[in-house]
Design a protein around this motif. Structure first.
Motif, PDB file in Angstrom:
ATOM      1  N   GLN A 171       0.836  -1.200   0.000  1.00 49.70           N
ATOM      2  CA  GLN A 171       0.000   0.000   0.000  1.00 49.70           C
ATOM      3  C   GLN A 171       0.873   1.253   0.000  1.00 49.70           C
ATOM      4  O   GLN A 171       0.564   2.239  -0.668  1.00 49.70           O
ATOM      5  CB  GLN A 171      -0.924  -0.006   1.213  1.00 49.70           C
ATOM      6  CG  GLN A 171      -2.063  -1.016   1.114  1.00 49.70           C
ATOM      7  CD  GLN A 171      -3.021  -0.907   2.283  1.00 49.70           C
ATOM      8  OE1 GLN A 171      -2.680  -0.377   3.338  1.00 49.70           O
ATOM      9  NE2 GLN A 171      -4.225  -1.415   2.096  1.00 49.70           N
ATOM     10  N   ASP A 172       1.975   1.211   0.758  1.00 47.02           N
ATOM     11  CA  ASP A 172       2.882   2.356   0.790  1.00 47.02           C
ATOM     12  C   ASP A 172       3.545   2.556  -0.576  1.00 47.02           C
ATOM     13  O   ASP A 172       3.714   3.684  -1.035  1.00 47.02           O
ATOM     14  CB  ASP A 172       3.958   2.153   1.864  1.00 47.02           C
ATOM     15  CG  ASP A 172       3.389   2.177   3.271  1.00 47.02           C
ATOM     16  OD1 ASP A 172       2.386   2.887   3.479  1.00 47.02           O
ATOM     17  OD2 ASP A 172       3.930   1.490   4.144  1.00 47.02           O
ATOM     18  N   ALA A 198       2.285   1.672  -3.432  1.00 50.08           N
ATOM     19  CA  ALA A 198       1.236   2.170  -4.327  1.00 50.08           C
ATOM     20  C   ALA A 198       1.067   3.678  -4.163  1.00 50.08           C
ATOM     21  O   ALA A 198       0.900   4.403  -5.146  1.00 50.08           O
ATOM     22  CB  ALA A 198      -0.078   1.442  -4.055  1.00 50.08           C
ATOM     23  N   ARG A 199       1.123   4.159  -2.920  1.00 46.49           N
ATOM     24  CA  ARG A 199       1.000   5.604  -2.693  1.00 46.49           C
ATOM     25  C   ARG A 199       2.180   6.355  -3.294  1.00 46.49           C
ATOM     26  O   ARG A 199       2.017   7.430  -3.877  1.00 46.49           O
ATOM     27  CB  ARG A 199       0.888   5.887  -1.195  1.00 46.49           C
ATOM     28  CG  ARG A 199      -0.506   5.663  -0.629  1.00 46.49           C
ATOM     29  CD  ARG A 199      -0.654   6.292   0.746  1.00 46.49           C
ATOM     30  NE  ARG A 199       0.134   5.584   1.743  1.00 46.49           N
ATOM     31  CZ  ARG A 199      -0.324   4.575   2.464  1.00 46.49           C
ATOM     32  NH1 ARG A 199      -1.554   4.139   2.283  1.00 46.49           N
ATOM     33  NH2 ARG A 199       0.446   3.985   3.364  1.00 46.49           N
ATOM     34  N   LEU A 200       3.374   5.784  -3.162  1.00 45.04           N
ATOM     35  CA  LEU A 200       4.560   6.419  -3.729  1.00 45.04           C
ATOM     36  C   LEU A 200       4.439   6.506  -5.248  1.00 45.04           C
ATOM     37  O   LEU A 200       4.697   7.564  -5.848  1.00 45.04           O
ATOM     38  CB  LEU A 200       5.810   5.624  -3.346  1.00 45.04           C
ATOM     39  CG  LEU A 200       7.127   6.089  -3.984  1.00 45.04           C
ATOM     40  CD1 LEU A 200       7.479   7.489  -3.515  1.00 45.04           C
ATOM     41  CD2 LEU A 200       8.261   5.122  -3.665  1.00 45.04           C
ATOM     42  N   ASP A 219       1.727   6.419  -6.966  1.00 41.46           N
ATOM     43  CA  ASP A 219       0.628   7.323  -7.290  1.00 41.46           C
ATOM     44  C   ASP A 219       1.114   8.771  -7.273  1.00 41.46           C
ATOM     45  O   ASP A 219       0.716   9.578  -8.113  1.00 41.46           O
ATOM     46  CB  ASP A 219      -0.514   7.119  -6.301  1.00 41.46           C
ATOM     47  CG  ASP A 219      -1.776   7.866  -6.716  1.00 41.46           C
ATOM     48  OD1 ASP A 219      -2.211   7.680  -7.875  1.00 41.46           O
ATOM     49  OD2 ASP A 219      -2.302   8.639  -5.915  1.00 41.46           O
ATOM     50  N   ASN A 220       1.993   9.096  -6.327  1.00 39.89           N
ATOM     51  CA  ASN A 220       2.569  10.444  -6.285  1.00 39.89           C
ATOM     52  C   ASN A 220       3.391  10.733  -7.533  1.00 39.89           C
ATOM     53  O   ASN A 220       3.492  11.886  -7.977  1.00 39.89           O
ATOM     54  CB  ASN A 220       3.448  10.613  -5.046  1.00 39.89           C
ATOM     55  CG  ASN A 220       2.653  10.671  -3.758  1.00 39.89           C
ATOM     56  OD1 ASN A 220       1.468  10.998  -3.772  1.00 39.89           O
ATOM     57  ND2 ASN A 220       3.284  10.336  -2.652  1.00 39.89           N
ATOM     58  N   THR A 255      12.234  10.053   0.280  1.00 33.20           N
ATOM     59  CA  THR A 255      10.949   9.437   0.584  1.00 33.20           C
ATOM     60  C   THR A 255      11.046   8.757   1.936  1.00 33.20           C
ATOM     61  O   THR A 255      12.025   8.067   2.223  1.00 33.20           O
ATOM     62  CB  THR A 255      10.556   8.385  -0.471  1.00 33.20           C
ATOM     63  OG1 THR A 255      11.489   7.302  -0.426  1.00 33.20           O
ATOM     64  CG2 THR A 255      10.548   8.969  -1.855  1.00 33.20           C
TER      65      THR A 255
END
Length: 347
Positions: A269-270, A272-274, A276-277, A292
């Motif tokens: 999930q982390d 995926a967020r990275l 996505d950014n 990061t």
């Protein structure tokens, strides 16, 4: 610390800095002034090189590990090198061909994406990562398999041969005939439609009371389609390949860092967020070490590039993760080329 522009360094400082960075990217180890004087062809004495390295250290661009008299670039120094001095190397014909071959794979598109990510991992000697929106599945067949009195397995087969299943709750007292009726209706009436199209058609049929279904079968179909549509909208597909490539001979000397990195890769999930950014805009994004929070402990770098579909919307992000000493000049264009390849695949 403020990142000094490359223009603030004189020619001698830039030359020494470039040699230190290139040596670090090649070996992962610090380099001393005598080695630079002997190997670099800079025509500078070891004493002069030491003075320049000291100045670069005061600027925060180099650091001296306490176990060595040599210097290595800091993360700030690597950022300066990547942004201001790096000369990108285009992928070779062989490297391009290795990535392109994944486009002709048959089967579900996720398999081709995974194979392309694995190819990128092998060529870059990093872990490859790709995140794409869950592709709209085109239905071929759907069936319901009873598991118990109150649960059933909803099995969905796509036109691309993919098979997905979900456990769903059943209303009390639902007869077996309703499961059969619902599956037959789905296969006969909704084949060739996406989940979105299937839901819309079901709603129209029920509103017009044209669907020859009893109430139990109707409820079952609506529940099955809702579960899949909701699940597909909520979760992107994240694929990580080649984690074992992160454990090389150099990494063996720093097993704690590798342990942190492998732990980080478990937090999808982390990641995926990275990624996505990194999807904002078109540029390739390079995250170095502590830039990061996710990879601050492992001292790793991420290179990520978004790719777009025919309508111009971002449909995914592809990238690699590796040690901060990875070959940026070679890997950045490789990630760019893989993004362009995946854009054609997803078109």
């Amino acid at each position: 610390m403020r990142l000094p522009p490359i223009s603030e360094l004189n020619d001698r400082a830039r030359d020494v800095f470039r040699v230190v960075v290139q040596s670090y990217l090649d070996t992962g180890a610090p380099i001393g002034s005598r080695t630079i004087a002997h190997l670099s062809g800079l025509n500078l004495s070891p004493a002069s090189i030491r003075n320049v390295m000291q100045d670069l250290e005061e600027l925060g661009l180099l650091a001296a590990p306490h176990t060595s008299a040599g210097r290595m670039p800091t993360e700030i120094g690597l950022r300066l090198f990547v942004d201001g001095m790096m000369q990108a190397l285009e992928p070779s014909l062989e490297e391009r061909a290795a990535i392109e071959r994944q486009l002709v794979q048959t089967g579900p598109v996720e398999e081709a994406i995974a194979a392309t990510t694995a190819a990128l991992s092998g060529l870059s000697a990093c872990a490859g990562m790709v995140m794409v929106a869950k592709r709209e599945l085109v239905l071929r067949q759907m069936s319901f398999v009873p598991l118990s009195a109150d649960k059933a397995l909803a099995v969905l087969v796509g036109e691309d041969g993919s098979i997905e299943n979900r456990v769903i709750d059943l209303p009390a007292g639902l007869p077996l005939s309703a499961l059969i009726e619902a599956g037959n209706y789905m296969s006969a009436m909704l084949g060739g439609l996406t989940l979105f199209e299937a839901r819309a058609k079901i709603e129209r049929e029920l509103l017009a009371e044209r669907a020859e279904l009893d109430g139990a079968a109707r409820a079952l179909i609506e529940r099955g389609l809702a579960i899949w549509s909701e699940d597909g909208e909520r979760r992107p597909v994240l694929i990580v390949r080649g984690q074992a490539r992160l454990i090389d001979d150099a990494a063996a000397a720093d097993l704690e860092r590798v342990r942190y990195l492998l732990d980080d890769l478990e937090g999808k999930q982390d990641i995926a967020r990275l990624l996505d950014n990194a999807s904002a805009g078109d540029a390739t994004r390079i995250f170095i070490g502590a830039e990061t929070k996710l990879f601050s402990l492992s001292g790793s770098s991420v290179i990520a590039k978004p790719f777009r579909g025919l309508d111009g919307r971002v449909v995914g992000v592809v990238g690699v993760i590796g040690p901060t000493r990875l070959n940026y000049a070679r890997v950045v264009p490789m990630v760019d080329y893989t993004a362009a390849t995946l854009a054609r695949l997803m078109a």
